[in-house]
Design a protein around this motif. Sequence first.
Motif, short mmCIF file in Angstrom:
data_model
loop_
_atom_site.label_atom_id
_atom_site.label_comp_id
_atom_site.label_asym_id
_atom_site.label_seq_id
_atom_site.Cartn_x
_atom_site.Cartn_y
_atom_site.Cartn_z
N TYR A 125 19.72 46.97 -5.47
CA TYR A 125 19.69 48.30 -4.88
C TYR A 125 18.96 48.22 -3.54
O TYR A 125 18.14 47.33 -3.33
CB TYR A 125 18.94 49.28 -5.78
CG TYR A 125 19.60 49.50 -7.10
CD1 TYR A 125 20.50 50.55 -7.29
CD2 TYR A 125 19.34 48.67 -8.19
CE1 TYR A 125 21.12 50.75 -8.51
CE2 TYR A 125 19.95 48.86 -9.41
CZ TYR A 125 20.84 49.90 -9.57
OH TYR A 125 21.46 50.10 -10.78
N THR A 126 19.24 49.18 -2.70
CA THR A 126 18.49 49.32 -1.46
C THR A 126 18.67 50.74 -0.95
O THR A 126 19.69 51.37 -1.26
CB THR A 126 18.96 48.28 -0.40
OG1 THR A 126 17.97 48.17 0.62
CG2 THR A 126 20.29 48.66 0.22
N PRO A 127 17.71 51.25 -0.20
CA PRO A 127 17.93 52.57 0.41
C PRO A 127 18.93 52.44 1.56
O PRO A 127 19.03 51.38 2.20
CB PRO A 127 16.55 52.97 0.92
CG PRO A 127 15.77 51.70 1.00
CD PRO A 127 16.37 50.73 0.05
N GLU A 134 16.88 60.49 0.21
CA GLU A 134 16.56 61.89 -0.10
C GLU A 134 16.45 62.16 -1.60
O GLU A 134 15.87 63.16 -1.99
CB GLU A 134 17.59 62.81 0.54
CG GLU A 134 17.54 62.68 2.05
CD GLU A 134 17.93 63.94 2.77
OE1 GLU A 134 18.11 64.99 2.13
OE2 GLU A 134 18.04 63.86 4.00
N ILE A 135 17.01 61.26 -2.43
CA ILE A 135 16.90 61.50 -3.87
C ILE A 135 15.68 60.81 -4.48
O ILE A 135 15.42 60.95 -5.67
CB ILE A 135 18.19 61.10 -4.63
CG1 ILE A 135 18.42 59.59 -4.59
CG2 ILE A 135 19.40 61.86 -4.10
CD1 ILE A 135 19.51 59.12 -5.54
N ILE A 136 14.95 60.07 -3.66
CA ILE A 136 13.70 59.46 -4.14
C ILE A 136 12.65 60.55 -4.27
O ILE A 136 12.45 61.35 -3.37
CB ILE A 136 13.22 58.34 -3.18
CG1 ILE A 136 14.28 57.23 -3.11
CG2 ILE A 136 11.87 57.79 -3.62
CD1 ILE A 136 13.98 56.16 -2.06
N ARG A 137 12.01 60.59 -5.41
CA ARG A 137 11.01 61.63 -5.69
C ARG A 137 9.85 61.59 -4.69
O ARG A 137 9.41 60.51 -4.30
CB ARG A 137 10.46 61.49 -7.10
CG ARG A 137 11.49 61.78 -8.19
CD ARG A 137 10.94 61.47 -9.53
NE ARG A 137 10.69 60.01 -9.55
CZ ARG A 137 10.32 59.34 -10.60
NH1 ARG A 137 10.09 59.95 -11.74
NH2 ARG A 137 10.13 58.04 -10.56
N PRO A 138 9.34 62.75 -4.31
CA PRO A 138 8.22 62.82 -3.35
C PRO A 138 7.01 62.00 -3.78
O PRO A 138 6.37 61.36 -2.94
CB PRO A 138 7.88 64.31 -3.28
CG PRO A 138 9.15 65.00 -3.65
CD PRO A 138 9.82 64.09 -4.66
N GLU A 139 6.71 61.98 -5.06
CA GLU A 139 5.54 61.21 -5.51
C GLU A 139 5.75 59.71 -5.31
O GLU A 139 4.80 58.97 -5.07
CB GLU A 139 5.15 61.54 -6.96
CG GLU A 139 6.24 61.37 -7.98
CD GLU A 139 7.09 62.62 -8.22
OE1 GLU A 139 7.75 62.66 -9.27
OE2 GLU A 139 7.10 63.54 -7.39
N SER A 140 7.00 59.25 -5.41
CA SER A 140 7.29 57.84 -5.14
C SER A 140 7.12 57.53 -3.66
O SER A 140 6.59 56.47 -3.29
CB SER A 140 8.71 57.48 -5.58
OG SER A 140 8.86 57.63 -6.98
N TRP A 141 7.55 58.47 -2.80
CA TRP A 141 7.34 58.30 -1.36
C TRP A 141 5.85 58.22 -1.03
O TRP A 141 5.42 57.36 -0.26
CB TRP A 141 7.95 59.47 -0.58
CG TRP A 141 9.41 59.32 -0.31
CD1 TRP A 141 10.42 60.00 -0.92
CD2 TRP A 141 10.03 58.45 0.62
NE1 TRP A 141 11.63 59.60 -0.42
CE2 TRP A 141 11.43 58.64 0.54
CE3 TRP A 141 9.54 57.51 1.54
CZ2 TRP A 141 12.33 57.94 1.32
CZ3 TRP A 141 10.46 56.81 2.32
CH2 TRP A 141 11.84 57.04 2.21
N LEU A 146 11.50 53.23 -3.30
CA LEU A 146 12.65 53.08 -4.18
C LEU A 146 12.29 52.24 -5.41
O LEU A 146 12.67 52.59 -6.53
CB LEU A 146 13.84 52.48 -3.44
CG LEU A 146 15.11 52.28 -4.26
CD1 LEU A 146 15.60 53.61 -4.87
CD2 LEU A 146 16.21 51.66 -3.40
N CYS A 147 11.54 51.17 -5.21
CA CYS A 147 11.07 50.36 -6.36
C CYS A 147 10.33 51.22 -7.36
O CYS A 147 10.57 51.15 -8.57
CB CYS A 147 10.15 49.24 -5.89
SG CYS A 147 10.97 47.88 -5.09
N LEU A 148 9.42 52.03 -6.85
CA LEU A 148 8.62 52.89 -7.72
C LEU A 148 9.50 53.91 -8.43
O LEU A 148 9.31 54.19 -9.61
CB LEU A 148 7.54 53.60 -6.90
CG LEU A 148 6.48 52.68 -6.29
CD1 LEU A 148 5.66 53.43 -5.24
CD2 LEU A 148 5.58 52.12 -7.38
N ASP A 149 10.48 54.44 -7.71
CA ASP A 149 11.31 55.50 -8.25
C ASP A 149 12.26 55.00 -9.35
O ASP A 149 12.51 55.72 -10.31
CB ASP A 149 12.13 56.15 -7.13
CG ASP A 149 12.46 57.59 -7.43
OD1 ASP A 149 11.52 58.40 -7.59
OD2 ASP A 149 13.67 57.91 -7.50
#
Length: 145
Positions: A35-37, A79-86, A106-109
Amino acid sequence: MIVVVDTNIVFSAILSSEGKINDLLLNPGLAFHFYTPTFLIEELEKHHEKLKKISGLKDDDIKFLKRTVFNHIDFIDPEIIRPESWEKGFDLVKDIDENDTPFVALCLDINGSLWTGDKKLSNGLKQKGIDWIWTTDELLAEREK
């Protein structure tokens, strides 16, 4: 295993289409899901001339290699990565390289591991106790298990 691929890995795969990185991306077996953003596409475009100069390849050849590699990676809209992961991703890389935030977030999410050839990023995250960073050689060994 869920593996997030960062820009330098794809860059290297394009530069060395016969190398270990390319082999791993194109022949992951059942061991890995890459996967990748979508941010990676912008990064490669930004460095297109550098890629062209280093590789000696023509534009059409680079486009072909990108398509080939991209067919083996699932792209995720940041944009679908959760704010807390960002937030957590940014906190982890802000003193290393903020440009790596999308990959770490993305890894965290998605609870994935990060495949990077960026020694500064890898070492910096490992110093913070992060154990989900993989090198190419480590992934190759894992695939062979």
